[in-house]
Design an enzyme around this catalytic site. Structure first.
Site, PDB file in Angstrom:
ATOM      1  N   ALA A  68       0.843  -1.196   0.000  1.00 25.64           N
ATOM      2  CA  ALA A  68       0.000   0.000   0.000  1.00 25.64           C
ATOM      3  C   ALA A  68       0.879   1.247   0.000  1.00 25.64           C
ATOM      4  O   ALA A  68       2.022   1.230   0.445  1.00 25.64           O
ATOM      5  CB  ALA A  68      -0.909   0.000   1.220  1.00 25.64           C
ATOM      6  N   THR A  92      -3.356   3.899   1.533  1.00 26.53           N
ATOM      7  CA  THR A  92      -4.372   3.945   2.564  1.00 26.53           C
ATOM      8  C   THR A  92      -5.447   4.973   2.203  1.00 26.53           C
ATOM      9  O   THR A  92      -5.137   6.095   1.800  1.00 26.53           O
ATOM     10  CB  THR A  92      -3.735   4.282   3.924  1.00 26.53           C
ATOM     11  OG1 THR A  92      -2.801   3.275   4.268  1.00 26.53           O
ATOM     12  CG2 THR A  92      -4.759   4.443   5.011  1.00 26.53           C
ATOM     13  N   ASN A 117       9.335   9.646   3.557  1.00 25.71           N
ATOM     14  CA  ASN A 117       8.091  10.313   3.188  1.00 25.71           C
ATOM     15  C   ASN A 117       7.324  10.717   4.446  1.00 25.71           C
ATOM     16  O   ASN A 117       7.387  10.050   5.470  1.00 25.71           O
ATOM     17  CB  ASN A 117       7.237   9.427   2.281  1.00 25.71           C
ATOM     18  CG  ASN A 117       6.257   8.560   3.050  1.00 25.71           C
ATOM     19  OD1 ASN A 117       5.183   9.015   3.439  1.00 25.71           O
ATOM     20  ND2 ASN A 117       6.642   7.302   3.291  1.00 25.71           N
ATOM     21  N   PHE A 121      -1.271  10.290   4.580  1.00 30.86           N
ATOM     22  CA  PHE A 121      -2.537   9.717   4.088  1.00 30.86           C
ATOM     23  C   PHE A 121      -3.256  10.682   3.144  1.00 30.86           C
ATOM     24  O   PHE A 121      -4.476  10.875   3.229  1.00 30.86           O
ATOM     25  CB  PHE A 121      -3.480   9.349   5.244  1.00 30.86           C
ATOM     26  CG  PHE A 121      -3.085   8.144   6.059  1.00 30.86           C
ATOM     27  CD1 PHE A 121      -2.046   7.306   5.674  1.00 30.86           C
ATOM     28  CD2 PHE A 121      -3.780   7.842   7.227  1.00 30.86           C
ATOM     29  CE1 PHE A 121      -1.697   6.199   6.431  1.00 30.86           C
ATOM     30  CE2 PHE A 121      -3.445   6.732   7.994  1.00 30.86           C
ATOM     31  CZ  PHE A 121      -2.402   5.917   7.595  1.00 30.86           C
ATOM     32  N   ASN A 148      -6.552  -1.024   1.970  1.00 26.50           N
ATOM     33  CA  ASN A 148      -5.904  -0.561   3.185  1.00 26.50           C
ATOM     34  C   ASN A 148      -6.629   0.678   3.700  1.00 26.50           C
ATOM     35  O   ASN A 148      -6.786   1.665   2.970  1.00 26.50           O
ATOM     36  CB  ASN A 148      -4.432  -0.251   2.859  1.00 26.50           C
ATOM     37  CG  ASN A 148      -3.612   0.143   4.054  1.00 26.50           C
ATOM     38  OD1 ASN A 148      -3.935   1.074   4.759  1.00 26.50           O
ATOM     39  ND2 ASN A 148      -2.499  -0.551   4.254  1.00 26.50           N
ATOM     40  N   SER A 184       1.451   4.060  10.380  1.00 29.71           N
ATOM     41  CA  SER A 184       2.100   5.170   9.678  1.00 29.71           C
ATOM     42  C   SER A 184       2.621   6.173  10.706  1.00 29.71           C
ATOM     43  O   SER A 184       1.913   6.535  11.642  1.00 29.71           O
ATOM     44  CB  SER A 184       1.117   5.869   8.746  1.00 29.71           C
ATOM     45  OG  SER A 184       1.681   7.079   8.261  1.00 29.71           O
ATOM     46  N   ASN A 186       3.144   9.218  10.037  1.00 26.84           N
ATOM     47  CA  ASN A 186       2.875  10.539   9.495  1.00 26.84           C
ATOM     48  C   ASN A 186       1.488  11.083   9.820  1.00 26.84           C
ATOM     49  O   ASN A 186       1.103  12.135   9.328  1.00 26.84           O
ATOM     50  CB  ASN A 186       3.077  10.526   7.979  1.00 26.84           C
ATOM     51  CG  ASN A 186       4.498  10.104   7.619  1.00 26.84           C
ATOM     52  OD1 ASN A 186       5.448  10.545   8.259  1.00 26.84           O
ATOM     53  ND2 ASN A 186       4.623   9.244   6.632  1.00 26.84           N
ATOM     54  N   THR A 187       0.727  10.358  10.638  1.00 30.65           N
ATOM     55  CA  THR A 187      -0.540  10.853  11.172  1.00 30.65           C
ATOM     56  C   THR A 187      -0.390  10.907  12.686  1.00 30.65           C
ATOM     57  O   THR A 187      -0.082   9.898  13.319  1.00 30.65           O
ATOM     58  CB  THR A 187      -1.712   9.932  10.778  1.00 30.65           C
ATOM     59  OG1 THR A 187      -1.874   9.977   9.357  1.00 30.65           O
ATOM     60  CG2 THR A 187      -3.004  10.384  11.444  1.00 30.65           C
ATOM     61  N   LYS A 226      -1.361  -3.803   9.976  1.00 38.49           N
ATOM     62  CA  LYS A 226      -0.010  -3.397   9.570  1.00 38.49           C
ATOM     63  C   LYS A 226       0.671  -2.687  10.727  1.00 38.49           C
ATOM     64  O   LYS A 226       0.139  -1.706  11.268  1.00 38.49           O
ATOM     65  CB  LYS A 226      -0.060  -2.473   8.349  1.00 38.49           C
ATOM     66  CG  LYS A 226       1.319  -2.183   7.749  1.00 38.49           C
ATOM     67  CD  LYS A 226       1.192  -1.541   6.382  1.00 38.49           C
ATOM     68  CE  LYS A 226       2.560  -1.404   5.714  1.00 38.49           C
ATOM     69  NZ  LYS A 226       2.439  -0.872   4.337  1.00 38.49           N
ATOM     70  N   ASN A 255       5.781  -1.406   8.441  1.00 35.30           N
ATOM     71  CA  ASN A 255       5.694  -0.084   7.837  1.00 35.30           C
ATOM     72  C   ASN A 255       7.085   0.564   7.845  1.00 35.30           C
ATOM     73  O   ASN A 255       8.089  -0.099   8.100  1.00 35.30           O
ATOM     74  CB  ASN A 255       4.684   0.768   8.612  1.00 35.30           C
ATOM     75  CG  ASN A 255       3.924   1.735   7.721  1.00 35.30           C
ATOM     76  OD1 ASN A 255       4.508   2.387   6.869  1.00 35.30           O
ATOM     77  ND2 ASN A 255       2.621   1.840   7.928  1.00 35.30           N
ATOM     78  N   GLY A 277      13.063   1.387   2.454  1.00 38.36           N
ATOM     79  CA  GLY A 277      14.203   0.926   1.688  1.00 38.36           C
ATOM     80  C   GLY A 277      15.062  -0.033   2.490  1.00 38.36           C
ATOM     81  O   GLY A 277      14.681  -0.467   3.598  1.00 38.36           O
ATOM     82  N   TYR A 327       7.752  -1.947  -2.533  1.00 37.94           N
ATOM     83  CA  TYR A 327       7.418  -0.560  -2.822  1.00 37.94           C
ATOM     84  C   TYR A 327       8.696   0.175  -3.236  1.00 37.94           C
ATOM     85  O   TYR A 327       8.961   0.359  -4.415  1.00 37.94           O
ATOM     86  CB  TYR A 327       6.735   0.109  -1.627  1.00 37.94           C
ATOM     87  CG  TYR A 327       6.266   1.537  -1.859  1.00 37.94           C
ATOM     88  CD1 TYR A 327       6.766   2.337  -2.879  1.00 37.94           C
ATOM     89  CD2 TYR A 327       5.302   2.110  -1.042  1.00 37.94           C
ATOM     90  CE1 TYR A 327       6.336   3.633  -3.086  1.00 37.94           C
ATOM     91  CE2 TYR A 327       4.854   3.415  -1.232  1.00 37.94           C
ATOM     92  CZ  TYR A 327       5.383   4.173  -2.250  1.00 37.94           C
ATOM     93  OH  TYR A 327       4.951   5.461  -2.453  1.00 37.94           O
ATOM     94  N   THR A 328       9.514   0.569  -2.247  1.00 35.15           N
ATOM     95  CA  THR A 328      10.684   1.399  -2.543  1.00 35.15           C
ATOM     96  C   THR A 328      11.651   0.695  -3.492  1.00 35.15           C
ATOM     97  O   THR A 328      12.250   1.336  -4.366  1.00 35.15           O
ATOM     98  CB  THR A 328      11.390   1.790  -1.236  1.00 35.15           C
ATOM     99  OG1 THR A 328      10.458   2.473  -0.390  1.00 35.15           O
ATOM    100  CG2 THR A 328      12.584   2.690  -1.497  1.00 35.15           C
TER     101      THR A 328
END
Length: 354
Positions: A68, A92, A117, A121, A148, A184, A186-187, A226, A255, A277, A327-328
């Site tokens: 995701a 997500t 990053n 979201f 997700n 995540s 980032n929230t 996750k 994550n 990564g 992903y990365t």
């Protein structure tokens, strides 16, 4: 045939000359356009990617999935499926559309083949997401699709469950499995939901809603959680104890990380956000190994984080994962990474016995 596998090394310098988020958006739009044109559609096709397996009872063409975050709005499912994945996870998604964090919010660290990053979201909201998912032919062609879900940034953490229940109800009819993203970085405060009491309360409500939805639709959709790579052993043990209580079907480990130990001194290494990564690979391996020890042989674990080669995919499986996600690594290696991972797993006893 001169396909995407061979083309990517020539395209990558152009993409890397752009801002990372701009390149990301352009890549998705290009994939969409290529998929919609009969002449270019075959360029996307992955070769030799069959390695049949199962995941939570779902038949897979191969155990290599898309993580995701790459396609947050489910706009590019069919084109991404053409690349050779065995399963795809999109999102997500949050109940309401939100812009995410201010730009710039995605940074490459090429020396470490990594990204940082702090997207937050960013997505077009549940209604648009579901419209896109329903347009996709991926599931009709027997591709496995994970959806997700997360919470809106402005929803107080004490009300987070309400957002997840809205998301679960919305995606349930269209998902092969549903991922509860509580990891995540980032929230604000989201990772607090991984705590024992908070996790129990959330999963109890998720379990009740799923039972209601299963009765309504006549099908039980697997639910996975996750988690972060930055958990202490005691936290992993607590999570491992809680998940079976609410009949959660699996874990995605892991994550992005907040750690910067492996990238100190590199340009952008001090940017806030989640690092993805190769530096995440060892962290996620430890989480996978701990989970497998705690959960036993039958619980589903999807390994993600830092897979940059077939060998690293194999290490995830050997650590206890049933399948992996990318992903990365795709950004640095291109879609050839999918086939490389499948080829590596062909040599694994787990899949040779099937």
């Amino acid at each position: 045939m001169f396909n995407t596998f061979k083309l990517y090394p020539f395209v990558r310098p152009l993409l890397f000359s752009m801002d990372a988020e701009t390149a990301h958006e352009m890549t998705l739009k290009s994939l969409q356009k290529a998929h919609h044109c009969k002449v270019t559609r075959d360029l996307l096709k992955g070769n030799h990617t069959l390695l049949p397996s199962t995941l939570m009872g779902l038949p897979l063409r191969n155990p290599i999935g898309l993580a995701a975050g790459l396609d947050k709005n489910g706009e590019c499912i069919d084109a991404l499926g053409q690349l050779g994945f065995g399963f795809i996870e999109v999102g997500t998604v949050t109940p309401r559309a939100q812009p995410g964090n201010p730009k710039p919010r995605m940074f490459r660290l090429p020396q470490a083949e990594s990204l940082i990053n702090r997207m937050g979201f960013n997505n077009h909201g549940l209604d648009t997401f579901l419209q896109n998912v329903q347009k996709s032919e991926w599931r009709a062609k027997r591709g496995v699709l994970g959806l997700n879900i997360g919470k809106n940034a402005d929803t107080p953490i004490e009300n987070a469950a309400s957002d997840y229940l809205i998301g679960l109800e919305g995606v349930y009819p269209f998902a092969d499995y549903v991922t509860i993203n509580i990891s995540s970085p980032n929230t604000k405060n989201l990772r607090a939901l991984q705590g024992g009491d908070e996790l129990s309360d959330l999963l109890r409500q998720i379990a009740d809603k799923r039972k209601e939805l299963a009765d309504h639709y006549g099908r039980r959709v697997p639910v996975v959680v996750k988690i972060a790579p930055d958990l202490e052993t005691e936290q992993i043990q607590a999570i491992a104890h809680i998940l079976p209580l609410y009949e959660i079907d699996g874990v995605i480990a892991t994550n992005t990380t907040l750690s910067r130990n492996a990238v100190q001194g590199l340009k952008h290494s001090e940017e806030s956000g989640g690092l993805s990564g190769p530096p995440v690979h060892e962290l996620s391996l430890k989480v996978i190994e701990s989970l497998r020890k705690e959960m036993g042989p039958d619980f589903t674990i999807i390994g993600v984080g830092g897979i940059n080669s077939g060998q690293q995919a194999l290490e995830k499986i050997n650590a206890g994962a049933n399948a992996v996600q990318l992903y990365t690594g795709l950004i640095y290696q291109g879609p050839k990474l999918i086939a490389d991972c499948v080829d590596a797993l062909r040599k694994c006893d787990v899949f040779m016995r099937k």
